[in-house]
Design an enzyme around this catalytic site. Structure first.
Site, mmCIF file in Angstrom:
data_model
loop_
_atom_site.group_PDB
_atom_site.id
_atom_site.type_symbol
_atom_site.label_atom_id
_atom_site.label_comp_id
_atom_site.label_asym_id
_atom_site.label_seq_id
_atom_site.Cartn_x
_atom_site.Cartn_y
_atom_site.Cartn_z
ATOM 1 N N LYS A 151 0.829 -1.211 0.000
ATOM 2 C CA LYS A 151 0.000 0.000 0.000
ATOM 3 C C LYS A 151 0.862 1.260 0.000
ATOM 4 C CE LYS A 151 -3.422 2.820 0.391
ATOM 5 N NZ LYS A 151 -4.161 3.128 -0.856
ATOM 6 N N GLY A 152 0.417 2.270 -0.713
ATOM 7 C CA GLY A 152 1.107 3.555 -0.764
ATOM 8 C C GLY A 152 1.445 4.069 0.622
ATOM 9 N N CYS A 190 -11.215 6.518 -4.105
ATOM 10 C CA CYS A 190 -10.555 7.714 -3.564
ATOM 11 C C CYS A 190 -10.152 7.413 -2.132
ATOM 12 C CB CYS A 190 -11.461 8.939 -3.659
ATOM 13 S SG CYS A 190 -12.901 8.884 -2.584
ATOM 14 N N ASN A 232 5.245 6.583 -6.439
ATOM 15 C CA ASN A 232 3.930 6.988 -6.925
ATOM 16 C C ASN A 232 3.942 8.492 -7.182
ATOM 17 O OD1 ASN A 232 1.265 7.447 -7.457
ATOM 18 N ND2 ASN A 232 0.517 6.798 -5.448
ATOM 19 N N CYS A 287 -0.711 9.417 -8.040
ATOM 20 C CA CYS A 287 -1.973 9.224 -7.345
ATOM 21 C C CYS A 287 -2.838 10.469 -7.504
ATOM 22 C CB CYS A 287 -1.736 8.943 -5.870
ATOM 23 S SG CYS A 287 -3.284 8.757 -5.001
ATOM 24 N N GLY A 291 -4.190 -5.715 -9.828
ATOM 25 C CA GLY A 291 -4.702 -4.731 -8.877
ATOM 26 C C GLY A 291 -6.119 -5.059 -8.474
#
Ligand SMILES: Cc1cc2nc3c(=O)[nH]c(=O)nc-3n(C[C@H](O)[C@H](O)[C@H](O)COP(=O)(O)OP(=O)(O)OC[C@H]3O[C@@H](n4cnc5c(N)ncnc54)[C@H](O)[C@@H]3O)c2cc1C
Ligand SMILES: Cc1cc2nc3c(=O)[nH]c(=O)nc-3n(C[C@H](O)[C@H](O)[C@H](O)COP(=O)(O)OP(=O)(O)OC[C@H]3O[C@@H](n4cnc5c(N)ncnc54)[C@H](O)[C@@H]3O)c2cc1C
Ligand SMILES: Cc1cc2nc3c(=O)[nH]c(=O)nc-3n(C[C@H](O)[C@H](O)[C@H](O)COP(=O)(O)O)c2cc1C
Ligand SMILES: Cc1cc2nc3c(=O)[nH]c(=O)nc-3n(C[C@H](O)[C@H](O)[C@H](O)COP(=O)(O)O)c2cc1C
Ligand code: FES
Ligand code: FES
Lengths: 304, 273, 304, 273
Positions: free
Chosen positions: A45-46, A70, A127, A130, A265
């Protein structure tokens, strides 16, 4: 014996099938379904410098053959990830790629620095794409110069392989790809989500709390395949392709287009066993087609 | 076959056989599945993620609660309301065919040996998971008030079955077509005023849940609520289904309905107005 | 009585449901299914100065909830359109909007000139976005200055209402929208197709003869709704929204996002009666919601 | 109901009742539809665009030829091979349920009173539309050679029915499991060498079609071929399904398989190699 192993950005993976950031948590949940060591790699996860709460719900909206999200980078922050998540995930024999996001160059640099040398971390996925967080996403990934700055900054702070994750919301993806290559990126991930929106006609409100969100899933696959193909012809560094993969056929399409590896994903939501089925399906297909080495497929689309 | 990993596995991703799939009320269907592994492990309040189509649309699975869990026979029962494309597709599935499900998922209802008198408060399709719960509560020797609400008589789930089970059933419909005219929360108010409840279990539309939480809070009765949120993965990985809670330190944070819930202690949940 | 009529770019339409260029030919085929006068307007197939053959087959590829096309603007040329198609279509009581494409500013100007004053033509839709033809599409629509030049050129040559049809393959759609507004466009159509690609893994070749093609259908709807919403807040001229509309609910979503009218494109293939069902569905929905005038919906999404 | 326009209408967009849907060979199904309006107007060689799913996937309808047209009973028969997702979804449709179709579409086969002896050449699922054609040709008093080819016996369509009808049936299979081992074009060669054919009708895989066109051209026998191309609209509006033809003035141009075909005179079609 069929060879499924590939090398991406210096990371050796036993097969080219990874799980995409944000769709697989830090691996814990899907470890209840199968042995995570079977995967090529896990992109977690980011992760941001400070813990983030993310956006309020609703954070998801289903769309035809896809979904909008979101989430807004909810995560416990890089220190907690280093302390609690990486050590747990390291019990598996699978490269861990940490996806990172920052509000500023300094933040990107600082996260990269903290992750450098952490046992178990095989690489960083940056990333710059995003679309959810106002000051950390869109801007960096849509301008070649800014994208390059981010990559240069993290390269400076970390000896880990650096994978630049690009946003598809640009006029010319090859321009950004060339910029991050020149800045030293070791590989490119694409695509992140397409910016989209859904409105609930009953309430007349956007379905998502954040109004707009990122579109992913099979709906976006043709855009993703096109971008992988374009970028593969524009740069020399390897590509990790993603966007709508749910089956081995999808994955092979990305490989032929020029990806050296792929990531599943939203496909994990469609079927929690999707990554395994993709791996097994690729293997079966190679056998059937009598192809001894998966690397023969990479970029092998015939254009005449 | 997919090789399973080293962890203790408690979640299954399976093709299950449909044993029954029939309309039980104008908008509601009941589907019985043969799923021994799930039935063996599931507890009331847990749910499945159900694949509603053989195609890529709908893309996401639908969360449906376990309405009954029969470990002996290896079956589980889903009761679902037809509201959109996914549930509509479920209605045409035929006994004998297969349906893909993931589960059992989430954290279910809990009870303690000390509880003697409890109430379940259910509204609309929220009554579904309370059936399995009531079965267990009665088995465990509790006295159970079953307070059931619906818009109208033809939308009221399982009232007869609750009576058969031996619960003390009270009914309210919005239009007065059956039982008391009004809201199920009025029934709860009465019960609270006349009986010492040890625990309230609540599942239904958000306004109902909020009212139940308010009533039980005022009456100092512990309450467990089952929440709904749009789900992506259903297993805790996507962070799509969060609800606002007060953390142990008192600060506001998010918990995952699919993984930390769907059942929460009413005191931890924070409702927006 | 519920009012369904709207006005877009000075064109009065009896309802806001049009058919999108390239998906409805010149109307002849669908006239076998229903009375074309029931439609709000018809946007005919992309028309060029000279006749064009278009790309070789295969020109279509199905994708999840969508399709890719690389028709390549096959059309009989503007003179034949004026001589054979417009007169035929004029028998119906429906505004005809001619979609035009050119290799150069001069060509755009020349086509506009020839169509100016042709009986039955209600407006011109300027395709600056078709991704299929190397020298007529992508370049114009992806650069604000170029887009503005095209619009200024056709405005110069024609007194007809000018609708700029924008490409979604850009980083910032509002920039292009503002440029064409400033150049005098009377309305904006969006979106055209997203650039995509599909590969047949059996043959290892692209499915489309042109390698890449334009993605449309329900898959792209979230992107289209988002762009309509963004553009509606950036410009004052009306918007014709399209991208994946197959139902009244879809159409209402676009209206709420800010479109004054909508067009059904690939939806015609999904269901030849789709435009009629959209019209009837909107009417039924307005009745149910007790809304007397469809114009109340335009841009009525609630953002808080 | 949708109001119909002023033109003479010959294309329908309908929900039709499925009367039968059964497997007839390992990969082939036969579906009978109640569609009186279509059956009344259709001619052999025409096709339907069939909606294969209630969801948005598959998004496009599938073109399927009319294999039999029964105007009296108001039924049409489709014979389809299961090759991908759309045809797979068709297999699970049950008699009694409805399927949406558009048709009859395209230009069918033609025959003239002067023709006496004709041959139909069919391969694989291309045999399907030749059934309706053969029925008509025999009704019209022609002598019909039915040359049928398939990969193997279990992929050969309708051979018995052609015999029942009274056609002169000759069979070839690639693997020799039934009839002659080899290609159906070899049968055609023999017939051409021994019989004066007035017309050949051809429907099957592209290599077969090319070979048939070559043979008939050399033998100066007129030939009609039914072509396949990927379709979007199926009605002529999208220009998706074009094939290369020689225009009357001799220049190269495109025609629409769905609208100008699927049946073309072999002399006008240009095949790439
Ligand atoms: C933990 C949990 C348990 C549930 N148990 C039951 C049950 O036992 N019986 C029953 O009838 N319903 C139950 N629901 C609600 C059920 O999931 C929705 O009604 C269903 O997803 C609607 O799908 P649809 O395709 O028919 O509707 P659509 O409106 O077409 O769905 C569109 C999207 O919205 C989501 N969605 C729609 N309504 C809801 C909702 N109320 N909650 C969450 N997501 C929603 C869908 O999952 C889908 O992603 C439960 C929901 C949750 C979260
Ligand atoms: C005029 C015409 C008549 C036909 N009649 C018959 C018939 O009577 N019986 C029969 O079995 N088949 C027939 N076909 C072929 C049939 O349309 C395809 O087999 C079918 O579309 C495959 O769909 P699928 O979803 O199963 O396969 P998929 O491979 O999943 O289809 C993917 C896409 O490719 C297209 N496609 C795939 N194969 C073909 C093909 N051969 N021709 C054109 N498009 C294709 C599909 O329509 C779809 O858009 C006909 C084709 C045409 C053009
Ligand atoms: C729920 C969700 C959360 C995501 N979170 C992240 C993230 O934190 N960081 C990131 O780089 N990408 C994130 N993504 C994008 C995915 O990693 C991936 O690039 C994209 O979804 C396309 O692949 P898919 O179509 O297979 O989902 C997220 C996607 C989804 C659906
Ligand atoms: C087969 C096909 C042909 C098209 N041809 C044109 C064209 O000639 N000119 C144009 O401006 N847009 C053309 N388009 C784009 C459509 O008009 C529309 O903008 C786009 O398809 C999005 O709408 P949809 O998703 O409803 O199809 C074409 C689209 C399709 C599918
Ligand atoms: S639905 Fe994915 S975390 Fe709950
Ligand atoms: S399929 Fe659209 S023109 Fe033939």
């Amino acid at each position: 014996m069929i060879n499924l192993a590939v090398e991406v950005a210096g990371i050796k993976v036993k097969n080219p099938v990874m799980t995409a950031s944000g769709t697989f948590g830090f691996g814990r949940e899907y470890s209840k379904f199968y042995n995570l060591s079977l995967l090529g790699a896990i992109m977690v996860k980011g992760t941001t410098l400070e813990p983030r709460l993310g956006n309020p719900p609703p954070r998801l909206a289903e769309t035809p053959a896809g979904l909008l999200n979101c989430i807004g980078l909810q995560n416990p922050g890089v220190d907690a990830v280093i302390k609690e998540e990486i050590p747990w995930l390291s019990q598996y024999d699978v490269p861990i790629i940490v996806n990172i996001s920052g509000h500023s160059l300094e933040e990107y640099g600082e996260i990269a620095l903290r992750l450098d040398g952490v046992a178990g971390v095989a690489g960083l996925e940056i990333n710059i794409s995003c679309p959810n967080v106002k000051h950390g996403g869109l801007a960096f990934g849509t301008e070649p110069q800014m994208a390059a700055d981010v990559i240069r900054t993290v390269k400076d702070k970390s000896k880990l392989p650096i994978i630049a994750k690009l946003s598809p919301n640009v006029t010319d993806i090859t321009e950004i790809a060339k910029a991050v290559e020149a800045a030293g990126a070791d590989a490119i991930s694409l695509i992140n989500t397409l910016l989209g929106m859904a409105i609930d006609i009953k309430t007349r409100r956007p379905v998502l709390s954040n109004i707009v969100g990122g579109l992913s899933g099979p709906a976006v696959k043709p855009v993703a395949v096109r971008m992988v193909w374009q970028v593969a012809r524009a740069v020399k560094i390897p590509i990790i392709g993603m966007g709508g993969i749910v089956s081995a056929e999808d994955a092979i399409e990305f490989l032929l287009a020029g990806a050296s590896a792929v990531a599943v994903g939203a496909g994990n939501f469609y079927d929690p066993l999707a990554p395994l089925k993709v791996i097994e399906g690729i293997k079966a297909w190679l056998e059937q087609e009598k192809i001894a080495d998966i690397r023969e497929l990479i970029g092998a689309v015939k254009i005449c | 076959m997919v090789r399973r990993g080293r962890d203790l596995l408690m979640v299954y991703s399976l093709k299950t056989r449909i044993l029954e799939n029939k309309k039980i009320l104008p908008d509601f269907y009941e589907m019985v599945l043969s799923a021994p592994a799930i039935a063996a492990e599931a507890v009331p309040g847990q749910f499945l993620m159900v694949k509603t189509s053989p195609t890529l649309v709908p893309f996401l699975r639908r969360p449906i609660s376990l309405s009954r869990i029969n470990a002996e026979e290896g079956t589980i029962t889903l009761v679902y309301q037809v509201v959109g494309s996914g549930t509509k597709l479920m209605t045409v599935m035929t006994p004998g065919s297969e349906i893909e499900v993931v589960g059992p998922l989430g954290k279910g209802f809990t009870w303690s040996v000390k509880d003697k008198v409890v109430a379940i408060v259910g509204g609309g399709c929220g009554i579904a998971p309370l059936v399995a719960l009531t079965e267990e509560l009665l088995k465990a020797g509790k006295e159970v008030y079953a307070l059931l609400g619906a818009q109208s008589r033809d939308k009221l789930l399982s009232d007869k079955y609750f009576i058969e089970l031996g619960a003390k059933v009270m009914i309210a419909t919005d239009d007065g077509s059956f039982g008391r005219k009004g809201f199920v929360t009025q029934l709860l108010e009465e019960v609270i005023n006349t009986t010492r409840l040890d625990q309230v279990y609540c599942c239904g539309p958000l306004p109902m849940t909020k009212a139940v939480v308010k009533l039980t809070k005022e009456a100092l009765v512990p309450c467990q609520v089952s929440l709904e949120e749009r789900m992506g993965c259903g297993v805790g990985a996507c962070l799509g289904c969060v609800c606002k809670v007060r953390s142990e330190e008192g600060s506001l944070t998010y918990k995952k309905v699919c993984h930390d819930g769907p059942v929460f202690t009413s005191s931890e949940v924070i409702f927006d107005d």
